[in-house]
Design an enzyme around this catalytic site. Structure first.
Site, PDB file in Angstrom:
ATOM      1  N   LYS B  67       5.291  35.834  -6.806  1.00  0.00           N
ATOM      2  CA  LYS B  67       6.584  36.004  -7.452  1.00  0.00           C
ATOM      3  C   LYS B  67       7.600  34.976  -6.951  1.00  0.00           C
ATOM      4  O   LYS B  67       8.292  34.333  -7.743  1.00  0.00           O
ATOM      5  CB  LYS B  67       7.083  37.426  -7.176  1.00  0.00           C
ATOM      6  CG  LYS B  67       8.191  37.895  -8.062  1.00  0.00           C
ATOM      7  CD  LYS B  67       8.413  39.379  -7.824  1.00  0.00           C
ATOM      8  CE  LYS B  67       8.517  39.646  -6.327  1.00  0.00           C
ATOM      9  NZ  LYS B  67       8.358  41.026  -5.948  1.00  0.00           N
ATOM     10  N   THR B  69       6.936  32.148  -5.438  1.00  0.00           N
ATOM     11  CA  THR B  69       6.439  30.838  -5.845  1.00  0.00           C
ATOM     12  C   THR B  69       6.793  30.556  -7.305  1.00  0.00           C
ATOM     13  O   THR B  69       7.212  29.446  -7.659  1.00  0.00           O
ATOM     14  CB  THR B  69       4.910  30.799  -5.629  1.00  0.00           C
ATOM     15  OG1 THR B  69       4.656  31.119  -4.269  1.00  0.00           O
ATOM     16  CG2 THR B  69       4.343  29.437  -5.938  1.00  0.00           C
ATOM     17  N   ARG B  90      15.810  35.669  -1.730  1.00  0.00           N
ATOM     18  CA  ARG B  90      16.113  36.446  -0.523  1.00  0.00           C
ATOM     19  C   ARG B  90      15.725  35.668   0.724  1.00  0.00           C
ATOM     20  O   ARG B  90      14.820  34.827   0.684  1.00  0.00           O
ATOM     21  CB  ARG B  90      15.327  37.758  -0.553  1.00  0.00           C
ATOM     22  CG  ARG B  90      15.804  38.717  -1.628  1.00  0.00           C
ATOM     23  CD  ARG B  90      14.823  39.839  -1.825  1.00  0.00           C
ATOM     24  NE  ARG B  90      13.576  39.343  -2.377  1.00  0.00           N
ATOM     25  CZ  ARG B  90      12.438  40.006  -2.392  1.00  0.00           C
ATOM     26  NH1 ARG B  90      12.378  41.201  -1.856  1.00  0.00           N
ATOM     27  NH2 ARG B  90      11.358  39.479  -2.931  1.00  0.00           N
ATOM     28  N   LYS B 101       2.009  38.522   7.680  1.00  0.00           N
ATOM     29  CA  LYS B 101       2.333  37.974   6.395  1.00  0.00           C
ATOM     30  C   LYS B 101       2.624  36.483   6.406  1.00  0.00           C
ATOM     31  O   LYS B 101       2.346  35.776   5.443  1.00  0.00           O
ATOM     32  CB  LYS B 101       3.571  38.743   5.902  1.00  0.00           C
ATOM     33  CG  LYS B 101       4.044  38.427   4.535  1.00  0.00           C
ATOM     34  CD  LYS B 101       5.062  39.485   4.147  1.00  0.00           C
ATOM     35  CE  LYS B 101       5.883  39.078   2.957  1.00  0.00           C
ATOM     36  NZ  LYS B 101       6.905  38.100   3.239  1.00  0.00           N
ATOM     37  N   ALA B 269      13.078  46.550  -0.290  1.00  0.00           N
ATOM     38  CA  ALA B 269      13.012  46.951  -1.691  1.00  0.00           C
ATOM     39  C   ALA B 269      12.624  48.420  -1.839  1.00  0.00           C
ATOM     40  O   ALA B 269      12.446  48.904  -2.944  1.00  0.00           O
ATOM     41  CB  ALA B 269      12.034  46.067  -2.449  1.00  0.00           C
ATOM     42  N   PHE B 297       8.969  43.633  -4.786  1.00  0.00           N
ATOM     43  CA  PHE B 297       7.870  44.465  -5.294  1.00  0.00           C
ATOM     44  C   PHE B 297       7.643  44.269  -6.802  1.00  0.00           C
ATOM     45  O   PHE B 297       7.982  43.232  -7.359  1.00  0.00           O
ATOM     46  CB  PHE B 297       8.123  45.949  -4.988  1.00  0.00           C
ATOM     47  CG  PHE B 297       8.156  46.277  -3.513  1.00  0.00           C
ATOM     48  CD1 PHE B 297       7.442  45.528  -2.582  1.00  0.00           C
ATOM     49  CD2 PHE B 297       8.902  47.350  -3.043  1.00  0.00           C
ATOM     50  CE1 PHE B 297       7.470  45.853  -1.216  1.00  0.00           C
ATOM     51  CE2 PHE B 297       8.934  47.676  -1.687  1.00  0.00           C
ATOM     52  CZ  PHE B 297       8.225  46.925  -0.793  1.00  0.00           C
ATOM     53  N   PHE B 377      -5.111  30.799 -11.031  1.00  0.00           N
ATOM     54  CA  PHE B 377      -6.025  30.495  -9.928  1.00  0.00           C
ATOM     55  C   PHE B 377      -7.217  29.745 -10.523  1.00  0.00           C
ATOM     56  O   PHE B 377      -7.562  29.944 -11.685  1.00  0.00           O
ATOM     57  CB  PHE B 377      -6.493  31.784  -9.249  1.00  0.00           C
ATOM     58  CG  PHE B 377      -5.497  32.335  -8.262  1.00  0.00           C
ATOM     59  CD1 PHE B 377      -4.254  32.805  -8.685  1.00  0.00           C
ATOM     60  CD2 PHE B 377      -5.778  32.379  -6.903  1.00  0.00           C
ATOM     61  CE1 PHE B 377      -3.328  33.304  -7.782  1.00  0.00           C
ATOM     62  CE2 PHE B 377      -4.860  32.881  -5.992  1.00  0.00           C
ATOM     63  CZ  PHE B 377      -3.633  33.346  -6.436  1.00  0.00           C
ATOM     64  N   TRP B 405       2.017  26.089  -8.486  1.00  0.00           N
ATOM     65  CA  TRP B 405       1.490  26.052  -7.118  1.00  0.00           C
ATOM     66  C   TRP B 405       0.806  24.707  -6.870  1.00  0.00           C
ATOM     67  O   TRP B 405       1.030  24.070  -5.849  1.00  0.00           O
ATOM     68  CB  TRP B 405       0.501  27.209  -6.898  1.00  0.00           C
ATOM     69  CG  TRP B 405       0.068  27.365  -5.474  1.00  0.00           C
ATOM     70  CD1 TRP B 405       0.688  28.103  -4.503  1.00  0.00           C
ATOM     71  CD2 TRP B 405      -1.064  26.759  -4.845  1.00  0.00           C
ATOM     72  NE1 TRP B 405       0.018  27.986  -3.315  1.00  0.00           N
ATOM     73  CE2 TRP B 405      -1.055  27.170  -3.491  1.00  0.00           C
ATOM     74  CE3 TRP B 405      -2.085  25.898  -5.286  1.00  0.00           C
ATOM     75  CZ2 TRP B 405      -2.022  26.760  -2.568  1.00  0.00           C
ATOM     76  CZ3 TRP B 405      -3.044  25.484  -4.378  1.00  0.00           C
ATOM     77  CH2 TRP B 405      -3.011  25.910  -3.031  1.00  0.00           C
TER      78      TRP B 405
END
Lengths: 550, 550
Positions: B67, B69, B90, B101, B269, B297, B377, B405
């Site tokens: 999201k 990205t 954010r 993470k 969130a 989220f 992908f 990406w």
């Protein structure tokens, strides 16, 4: 009366690039933090070979001495008389700012700016130290949670957590409650960030590599067999270094008169050495001819540690020292209660001068040329001032009246000239003890030579700990005395110049990362509390301006 | 494979003043923090009337959606196709950075820079929030220590402490041990800083005055008679505002392609609304024609709160929304285990698309024009991609392949063009419920209209609390649902598009400063722990460069 904050907010600041230019620095040599703060870029290497001047003080009393104010005033005054000077100061802690004390950026017309920024978050150094410290704490408890492979004894974990906050409720806590998912239940606690060993490490490190090596050497606790567990055993030192990569760079600001100042680091002056960073001092000596710096508390603690720990480890040779005193404070040392300081009392000044003389003599024992600065208050009488001058003249030292608080650098021009004269003399700087002296003997050397204790008494277990550390290879470390700042003795009520007392050594602690052994002579407060009505209640933001900070 | 950190460290950054100039800002309009970060000066008021584009996503799975990205890639892509665009994101939390993470600055060729700075201390906003939060905590315990004049019930103190650290041992603690001098002994605990109500307040405040007013309204606990005690009763809000005076200003950075980005604030969130600050979004809409932003989220939580809380309170009208999905994640929603995502499975994609359809339909219920971005992908097959496109076409929505990406903005040009087209249409934006609806009915409205619950079940006491808050004047507040992000239901194992389930409301909390009522549907984790081998073990500084951050 005009408050310090009002004077500070009225000032017109020079752009920080202009201040840096005073030091021969270009815009690529600094990393700006807003328009009036910057960090020194890592590539900067100056050409100068500056002289280092220490500002220290008599034993502090509630009457106040004005050590930081004098450090700032002297730097301004040196520039006033034509010398290329700057100052190196410690960063203030956020905690006391919201408690009793207010900020720590000087006062009157001897201030560093921007006052609100420096007193609040500044460039984030203390927050970075808090994060690095607490990352290690979290990794220790996480290590216990996942099986404790290194075999830490849960009852012998020395590493606590820190916050830059006065919060007494966090001194003694129990963590890991609420079941197995929340980790191992154990006693723990928080100190204030300035008491963190990471703070002391940042202030003694000579660069990023040295910083990382020191962080890896931090002793976090012991195994059941008494062997030491280090931060490196928990694999924490790399990430801690990453968190400190920016914090290690000195911060540049200015005085009200535009004199450049490095403000960097601020370790406690009891369980740590109480001076700004070695990196800042080294950089300053390469960028200016005269660097004025200060050390925490009175000269028995601040100057002693500045000389025996910071100068020893960083290879610094101080060229002169200034011992700051006030007539009011000397009267308190002479037995006058705080409420009666307003009336003339020459006899009390004479009696209290014993404290000043002892500190001056101590500085002379280090072979450092010294003068006395009398930070003048309006109520001081001519007779009282003359009594101070007379007292110190016996040591071949001048007592110089200073009015930088009211007049800025011009008010300390006489002090500046005397300091310049002193730095011309060939000093014979030396330490109180050699590296090779056993740890206990180092403690005794400071206690007897500086404090004038008759005897030093070790609590049970102290000597055995020192012996064990010597066996483990820590015998060459200097000692860091944690003693009350109010007296030469361990009893804060014994003002003046007590002697032949017994100094108790209640406990010793190993700060293997910082590189010293702490000797505790009494109860140590490493997490202050807030008063009944903290300063925070009066701090506010009105029309975008901060009020109530002082 | 080239890591994100390697791509980031190889990039040549534009000076931040140049990036700001893209927005028509002069050097006095920004406050530099280093050469590649700045804060927006408080006086800046732009002239534009930009369009707001929300990037949201399907229900998250371990397969990943991208999201952030996509938000970055879309902003770059909009500039690629000639639109004057920027992004609002954010700020990442330090805690997860050292846990599992890694950072949160995008990935591949859709990143924001400087990556290390943004992921570590950035401009100190989170540290300021930590300080402001903990100052209130310290003042509460100090208030108890000095006699508890406001009559707080020690057993009903809701205000905890925070650290920006994953530290499970601090979740449940006992403070004030060690005797009377250390304050009042009581149960307490720490949350991670992003869970602080101060974070939510900073993100919903419209300016310094509003910030102070919100801080003063924070409910810290209750008296024995059930009346509420607020931060203002402890006289803390002025000093808290002083600590946040700089943090409230948006931070400007850039993407790899030099697109300006505001990164500001980062509330949870779950117990908060999960969006960047209102101040940043408002400023961006005045400085650019198109502002791309994201919410935490999946769309059931992030978009719902973005619309019903942030847009409602800030008067924002979104012009378009993008729902991000990946073929891999849809396969997981279609029942494929994580280890088998590499092989083609068109049937599973079709089944899992039910999750995507539900989110798209929900966004349409708000009257916001929407498109789907398939974050491509390499293993995705043509048949699988066609299955997604076919599924959403029934809703009149396009599924657009994105390769930002791998290719940066150019890779999302088709998405940019579709978004531009959508923003031309006349939206009919509206909320799920009006302000005047009773609190319980608001919870039911979200549960039934967005989650598709059949029934909402209140735990004992929940309805009485809501009634009491309505009687106390909080009935107009929106609700903030704290639900698992993995499912539309409260059961994280129910992937896809479950319906007619019972949604339990286990507890409700009042965030009176932020201005919402939190409804908890399950166990809430507000202080994460570290894994057995935290990322911190691999983070290091080598030759002055940070390694291991990703």
């Amino acid at each position: 009366m005009t408050t310090d904050l009002a004077i500070a907010q009225r000032a017109t600041l020079r752009p920080i690039a202009d201040v840096a230019a005073t030091l021969g620095l270009g815009s690529d040599d600094i990393i700006p933090y807003g328009h009036h703060k910057a960090k020194l870029a890592p590539h900067v290497t100056g050409e100068r070979d500056g002289k280092l001047i220490l500002v220290t003080a008599i034993s502090p009393t509630p009457a106040g001495e004005g050590k930081t104010t004098t450090t700032i005033g002297l730097a301004d005054a040196l520039r006033t008389v034509g010398a290329d000077a700057m100052a190196c100061l410690r960063e203030p802690s956020l905690g006391p700012c919201f408690g009793v004390k207010g900020g720590a950026t000087g006062g009157g017309y001897a201030q560093v700016l921007p006052m609100e920024d420096i007193n609040l978050h500044f460039t984030g150094d203390f927050h970075a130290i808090t994060s690095a410290h607490n990352l290690l704490s979290a990794m220790i408890d996480n290590h216990l949670h996942w099986g404790n492979a290194v075999g830490l004894d849960v009852g012998r974990i020395a590493w606590r957590r820190v916050l830059d906050m006065n919060d007494r409720a966090l001194r003694d806590i129990v963590v890991g409650l609420g079941g197995r998912k929340n980790g191992v239940t154990r006693e723990a606690g928080f100190d204030i960030t300035v008491a963190s060993e990471v703070m002391a490490i940042l202030c003694l490190a000579t660069g990023v590599e040295d910083l990382k090596a020191r962080l890896s050497r931090i002793v976090v606790g012991e195994r059941a067999d008494g062997t030491l567990v280090r931060a490196a055993d928990i694999d924490a030192s790399g990430a801690m270094t990453a968190l400190l990569a920016e914090a290690i760079r000195p911060n540049i600001v200015q005085t009200l008169e535009g004199t450049p100042v490095f403000i960097h680091g601020g370790p406690f002056a009891n369980i740590a050495h109480g001076c700004n960073s070695v990196i800042a001092t080294n950089a300053a000596l390469r960028l200016a001819d005269y660097v004025v710096t200060e050390a925490g508390f009175g000269a028995d603690l601040g100057a002693e540690k500045f000389f025996n720990i910071k100068c020893r480890k960083a290879g610094l040779v101080p060229s002169a020292a200034v011992v700051v005193a006030t007539v009011r404070a000397l009267k308190m040392h002479g037995g006058v209660p705080r409420g009666e300081l307003g009336s003339e009392n020459v006899a009390a000044v004479r009696a209290g001068a014993a404290n000043l003389l002892r500190h001056v003599e101590n500085v002379q024992r280090f072979g450092v040329p010294v003068t006395v600065a009398i930070n003048r208050f309006t109520a001081d009488t001519e007779a009282e001032l003359a009594a101070v001058a007379e007292a110190v003249s016996g040591l071949g030292v001048k007592a110089i009246l200073c009015e930088h608080w009211a007049k800025g650098g011009e008010g300390a021009a006489d002090l500046a000239r005397e300091v310049l004269r002193l730095t011309e003399s060939e000093g014979q700087f030396h330490f109180t003890y050699p590296d090779a002296l056993p740890l206990w003997d180092k403690i005794e050397a400071v206690a007897k030579s500086i404090y004038r204790a008759g005897e030093v008494a070790a609590a049970p277990g102290v000597r055995a700990k020192l012996d064990a550390w010597e066996a483990a290879g820590f015998g060459e470390l200097p000692v860091c005395m944690a003693k009350t700042q109010s007296s030469f003795s361990a009893d804060p009520t014994r003002l003046g110049a007590p002697e032949n007392f017994t100094l108790p050594i209640r406990d010793v602690r190993l700060s293997a990362g910082a590189g010293f052994v702490v000797a505790l002579t009494g109860e140590l407060m490493t997490m202050p509390g807030l008063p009944r009505h903290p300063a925070a209640e009066r701090i506010d933001v009105v029309d975008g301006r901060i009020e109530g900070l002082f």
